[in-house]
Design an enzyme around this catalytic site. Structure first.
Site, short mmCIF file in Angstrom:
data_model
loop_
_atom_site.label_atom_id
_atom_site.label_comp_id
_atom_site.label_asym_id
_atom_site.label_seq_id
_atom_site.Cartn_x
_atom_site.Cartn_y
_atom_site.Cartn_z
N SER A 73 -1.44 4.78 4.60
CA SER A 73 -2.48 3.98 5.25
C SER A 73 -3.24 4.82 6.26
O SER A 73 -2.75 5.85 6.73
CB SER A 73 -1.87 2.76 5.97
OG SER A 73 -1.21 1.91 5.06
N ASP A 98 -6.18 0.55 4.44
CA ASP A 98 -7.26 1.35 5.00
C ASP A 98 -8.24 0.42 5.72
O ASP A 98 -8.99 -0.32 5.07
CB ASP A 98 -7.97 2.12 3.88
CG ASP A 98 -6.98 2.91 3.03
OD1 ASP A 98 -6.13 3.60 3.60
OD2 ASP A 98 -7.04 2.79 1.79
N SER A 132 -2.14 1.71 0.02
CA SER A 132 -2.70 2.26 1.26
C SER A 132 -3.50 1.19 1.99
O SER A 132 -4.44 0.63 1.43
CB SER A 132 -3.60 3.46 0.94
OG SER A 132 -4.00 4.13 2.12
#
Length: 402
Positions: free
Chosen positions: A270, A310, A308
């Site tokens: 992340s 983001d 991830s």
């Protein structure tokens, strides 16, 4: 000598070579010759170049297993609850636990500082910040508050199930926040993070537009914990070092006896990105700026993978767009859409350079669970020289140089 607003709480004393021990100071990317983009940075090349923004950090190191912390970003030095700043949250990939995002989306404003920490510590950090806010003068009648807390999962290097963040760590980060230089690398919320298979962490950068483009400042702070194929100024660093995502699957026949390191080839992870500006922007315009910060992440080789999280949190410190509590109308002055493009460029450049700073400043960390090496700077610079990716300021006009 840099002075950093960082409180380090060492909850276990070990002899050298120590778990989590800091190596001698490493250069920032620009100090090593990595000049990103065409716009000049502010004097600190940090998010704190935006007037009023303050950053405080607590690094938590415990024995051979805990490497984590808290990073606090305060939009201004006044009453944050009663003098709210317009804000927006942009999601690149929503695999995360960004607390408080729905109210920011609904109202377009921040009423607390922003905290960054580890995944399983989000709720403890939020509770501690709410307590800190409610105890402040003028908050006696407050019965609702929206803490904004972001995270990345530092479980490779940190015993994350211990949930080691406590109220004193959060309070220390908030109370120590200052407008000076910002510590980078494995500090605060970046103490245990991994990026592109190397040690990640906290990184920051800024851009100051010339008067002809508005004269505004954009600052970015990142918490890097994601993977991909590292690229620096277009040079394929990860590929040249044979450290990149999906190596195992791409190698048809691994050499006999070769064991791939899952840390070195990780793709998921992340990144938290905080963007501050003194440009007078509405929440809608801030969302547009936040979106462009993700362009900076893409330039570093990130691909926003399935696992991830983001996120970009963007806010404006301009007094003309600040929201005071109450129902009285107030005149607002904000920039038109036609004036936004220089801010977009600034956000993308500062985000990209902030990532590089997080890698350049980080140092190798060894815990009981894993060892994650720092990005080898000498080898990286050799690759960058080969691809003519260093010293780009030599070709810039004087107004673009720091």
């Amino acid at each position: 000598m840099r002075l950093f607003a960082t409180v380090i709480l060492a909850l276990g004393v070990v002899a050298a070579p120590a778990y989590g021990q800091r190596a001698p100071e490493r250069p920032r990317a620009r100090e090593a010759g990595v000049v990103v983009g065409v716009l000049a940075p502010g004097p600190l090349n940090a998010i704190t170049d935006v007037a009023g923004v303050r950053v405080g950090q607590t690094t938590i190191t415990e024995g051979d297993s805990v490497q984590t912390g808290v990073t606090a970003i305060l939009p201004h030095g006044g009453d944050l609850f009663h003098e709210r700043v317009p804000a927006a949250i942009h999601v690149g990939n929503g695999f995360g636990k960004l607390l408080g995002s729905t109210q920011v989306d609904e109202l377009g404003e921040l009423e607390t500082p922003i905290l960054l920490t580890c995944t399983l510590c989000v709720w403890k950090a939020a509770d501690a910040m709410v307590g800190w806010m409610l105890a402040r003068p003028g908050m006696e009648d407050v019965r609702s508050i929206n803490p904004v807390v972001g995270e990345t999962n530092d479980g490779v290097l940190n015993a994350i199930r211990l949930r080691p963040v406590a109220w004193q760590h959060v309070t220390a980060a908030l109370e120590s926040a200052s407008a000076g230089p910002v510590a980078e690398g494995n500090v605060g919320a970046g103490a245990g993070t991994v990026a592109f298979g190397w040690k990640g962490g906290i990184g920051t950068s800024s851009r100051r537009l010339p008067a002809s483009l508005g004269g505004y400042t954009v600052g970015v702070l990142v918490q890097t914990n994601y993977g991909g194929v590292l690229s620096i100024n277009g040079a394929p660093v990860g590929r040249e070092m044979r450290q990149f995502a999906f190596q195992r699957q791409l190698q048809a026949a691994p050499p006999s006896g070769t064991a791939m390191n899952p840390v070195r080839e990780r793709a998921d992870g992340s990144v938290m990105i905080v963007v501050a500006t003194d440009a007078p922007l509405s929440a809608a315009s801030l969302d547009r700026v936040a979106m462009r910060a993700l362009a900076g992440i893409a330039r570093t080789g990130g691909s926003f993978t399935n696992g991830s999280g983001d996120y970009v949190i963007a806010f404006s410190t301009a007094d003309s767009v600040r929201r005071r509590t109450g129902s009285a109308p107030r005149a607002i002055t904000d920039l038109p859409n036609d004036a936004m493009s220089p801010l977009f460029q600034a956000a993308a450049e500062a985000a990209e350079e902030a990532v590089y700073n997080s890698l350049f400043r980080a140092t190798t960390v060894r815990t009981r669970a894993a060892t994650v090496e720092a990005l080898p700077i000498d080898r990286t610079l050799e690759i960058l020289r080969r691809y003519n990716a260093l010293g780009w300021d030599r070709t810039l006009p004087p107004g673009a140089r720091p």
